[in-house]
Design a protein around this motif. Sequence first.
Motif, PDB file in Angstrom:
ATOM      1  N   ALA A  73      55.660  -7.586  87.787  1.00 16.69           N
ATOM      2  CA  ALA A  73      56.209  -6.250  88.046  1.00 16.69           C
ATOM      3  C   ALA A  73      55.475  -5.596  89.216  1.00 16.69           C
ATOM      4  CB  ALA A  73      56.102  -5.389  86.792  1.00 16.69           C
ATOM      5  N   GLU A  74      54.136  -5.748  89.240  1.00 14.73           N
ATOM      6  CA  GLU A  74      53.343  -5.194  90.351  1.00 14.73           C
ATOM      7  C   GLU A  74      53.724  -5.861  91.668  1.00 14.73           C
ATOM      8  OE1 GLU A  74      49.356  -4.436  87.604  1.00 14.73           O
ATOM      9  OE2 GLU A  74      49.446  -6.117  88.997  1.00 14.73           O
ATOM     10  N   ASN A  75      53.911  -7.179  91.589  1.00 15.39           N
ATOM     11  CA  ASN A  75      54.264  -7.937  92.790  1.00 15.39           C
ATOM     12  C   ASN A  75      55.629  -7.513  93.343  1.00 15.39           C
ATOM     13  OD1 ASN A  75      53.278 -10.073  94.552  1.00 15.39           O
ATOM     14  ND2 ASN A  75      55.094 -11.193  93.886  1.00 15.39           N
ATOM     15  N   ASP A  76      56.594  -7.284  92.438  1.00 18.67           N
ATOM     16  CA  ASP A  76      57.920  -6.826  92.861  1.00 18.67           C
ATOM     17  C   ASP A  76      57.832  -5.477  93.564  1.00 18.67           C
ATOM     18  OD1 ASP A  76      59.074  -9.090  91.888  1.00 18.67           O
ATOM     19  OD2 ASP A  76      59.783  -8.198  90.025  1.00 18.67           O
ATOM     20  N   ARG A  77      57.003  -4.575  92.990  1.00 18.04           N
ATOM     21  CA  ARG A  77      56.827  -3.250  93.610  1.00 18.04           C
ATOM     22  C   ARG A  77      56.181  -3.384  94.980  1.00 18.04           C
ATOM     23  NH1 ARG A  77      55.433  -1.261  88.423  1.00 18.04           N
ATOM     24  NH2 ARG A  77      53.224  -1.327  88.883  1.00 18.04           N
ATOM     25  N   PHE A  78      55.215  -4.301  95.085  1.00 12.96           N
ATOM     26  CA  PHE A  78      54.517  -4.540  96.355  1.00 12.96           C
ATOM     27  C   PHE A  78      55.498  -5.046  97.419  1.00 12.96           C
ATOM     28  CE2 PHE A  78      52.321  -7.642  99.124  1.00 12.96           C
ATOM     29  CZ  PHE A  78      51.400  -6.804  99.726  1.00 12.96           C
ATOM     30  N   ILE A  79      56.354  -6.001  97.031  1.00 10.31           N
ATOM     31  CA  ILE A  79      57.335  -6.557  97.969  1.00 10.31           C
ATOM     32  C   ILE A  79      58.294  -5.469  98.445  1.00 10.31           C
ATOM     33  CG2 ILE A  79      59.332  -8.130  98.121  1.00 10.31           C
ATOM     34  CD1 ILE A  79      57.675 -10.077  96.341  1.00 10.31           C
ATOM     35  N   ALA A  80      58.742  -4.627  97.495  1.00 10.09           N
ATOM     36  CA  ALA A  80      59.659  -3.537  97.850  1.00 10.09           C
ATOM     37  C   ALA A  80      58.979  -2.546  98.790  1.00 10.09           C
ATOM     38  CB  ALA A  80      60.136  -2.837  96.580  1.00 10.09           C
ATOM     39  N   ALA A  81      57.711  -2.236  98.521  1.00  5.40           N
ATOM     40  CA  ALA A  81      56.992  -1.237  99.320  1.00  5.40           C
ATOM     41  C   ALA A  81      56.669  -1.741 100.720  1.00  5.40           C
ATOM     42  CB  ALA A  81      55.704  -0.828  98.606  1.00  5.40           C
ATOM     43  N   THR A  82      56.525  -3.059 100.888  1.00  7.47           N
ATOM     44  CA  THR A  82      56.127  -3.603 102.186  1.00  7.47           C
ATOM     45  C   THR A  82      57.287  -4.281 102.920  1.00  7.47           C
ATOM     46  OG1 THR A  82      55.387  -5.639 101.110  1.00  7.47           O
ATOM     47  CG2 THR A  82      53.687  -3.973 101.546  1.00  7.47           C
ATOM     48  N   SER A  83      58.530  -4.030 102.478  1.00 13.81           N
ATOM     49  CA  SER A  83      59.666  -4.714 103.105  1.00 13.81           C
ATOM     50  C   SER A  83      59.796  -4.351 104.580  1.00 13.81           C
ATOM     51  CB  SER A  83      60.952  -4.387 102.352  1.00 13.81           C
ATOM     52  OG  SER A  83      61.260  -3.027 102.511  1.00 13.81           O
ATOM     53  N   GLY A  84      59.457  -3.107 104.936  1.00  9.78           N
ATOM     54  CA  GLY A  84      59.527  -2.683 106.332  1.00  9.78           C
ATOM     55  C   GLY A  84      58.596  -3.483 107.213  1.00  9.78           C
ATOM     56  N   ILE A  85      57.350  -3.652 106.745  1.00  8.26           N
ATOM     57  CA  ILE A  85      56.335  -4.408 107.497  1.00  8.26           C
ATOM     58  C   ILE A  85      56.769  -5.870 107.603  1.00  8.26           C
ATOM     59  CG2 ILE A  85      53.899  -5.093 107.569  1.00  8.26           C
ATOM     60  CD1 ILE A  85      53.411  -2.620 105.653  1.00  8.26           C
ATOM     61  N   ARG A  86      57.288  -6.390 106.478  1.00  8.39           N
ATOM     62  CA  ARG A  86      57.711  -7.793 106.455  1.00  8.39           C
ATOM     63  C   ARG A  86      58.828  -8.058 107.446  1.00  8.39           C
ATOM     64  NH1 ARG A  86      55.958 -10.517 101.854  1.00  8.39           N
ATOM     65  NH2 ARG A  86      54.514  -9.159 100.807  1.00  8.39           N
ATOM     66  N   SER A  87      59.861  -7.176 107.476  1.00 10.80           N
ATOM     67  CA  SER A  87      60.978  -7.419 108.383  1.00 10.80           C
ATOM     68  C   SER A  87      60.527  -7.261 109.832  1.00 10.80           C
ATOM     69  CB  SER A  87      62.158  -6.506 108.059  1.00 10.80           C
ATOM     70  OG  SER A  87      61.824  -5.167 108.293  1.00 10.80           O
ATOM     71  N   PHE A  88      59.524  -6.400 110.071  1.00 12.68           N
ATOM     72  CA  PHE A  88      58.972  -6.249 111.421  1.00 12.68           C
ATOM     73  C   PHE A  88      58.355  -7.567 111.890  1.00 12.68           C
ATOM     74  CE2 PHE A  88      55.174  -5.345 114.025  1.00 12.68           C
ATOM     75  CZ  PHE A  88      55.779  -4.762 115.128  1.00 12.68           C
ATOM     76  N   PHE A  89      57.537  -8.185 111.029  1.00 10.71           N
ATOM     77  CA  PHE A  89      56.879  -9.437 111.397  1.00 10.71           C
ATOM     78  C   PHE A  89      57.864 -10.600 111.474  1.00 10.71           C
ATOM     79  CE2 PHE A  89      52.893  -7.251 110.213  1.00 10.71           C
ATOM     80  CZ  PHE A  89      52.190  -7.533 111.373  1.00 10.71           C
TER      81      PHE A  89
END
Length: 138
Positions: A73-89
């Motif tokens: 659950a924590e990991n899912d929240r982390f992925i959702a919160a960092t999606s902007g950074i991820r798509s940038f990279f």
Amino acid sequence: MKQRLINFFSGRNGTDSISKSALWVSILFLIVSIATTRVLDGILSTVFWVFALILIVYSYWRILSRNVYKRRAENDRFIAATSGIRSFFSGIKIRTVQGRQYKFFKCPLCKTVLRVPRGKGKVQITCKKCGNRFSGKT
Ligand SMILES: [Zn+2]
């Protein structure tokens, strides 16, 4: 021995996006720590070293955690919160891989990135998102 290892890791969370990211950041902090040994009597270096150590301990704690449900659950929240950074990279990665064959344009209206094959000269580009037309040189 092998069976004991399997038993040890069964039911544990294992590596996830948070633990991997924490390890990468800790490596970064260790590099900064080494680079700043002569700054402010080494205080900065010590601070980065301590943070790196905390991150390493935290990521191993996650990997070995038996509360898989909570960690997921924590990991899912982390992925959702960092999606902007991820798509940038991932955008940078796509551009460096496809940069030889395609040129990338940003729509002046909606800022959508559009991909156009190279070597076509001056072309009219139609934005696939908002329909705006603009010209660009490939
Ligand atoms: Zn557009």
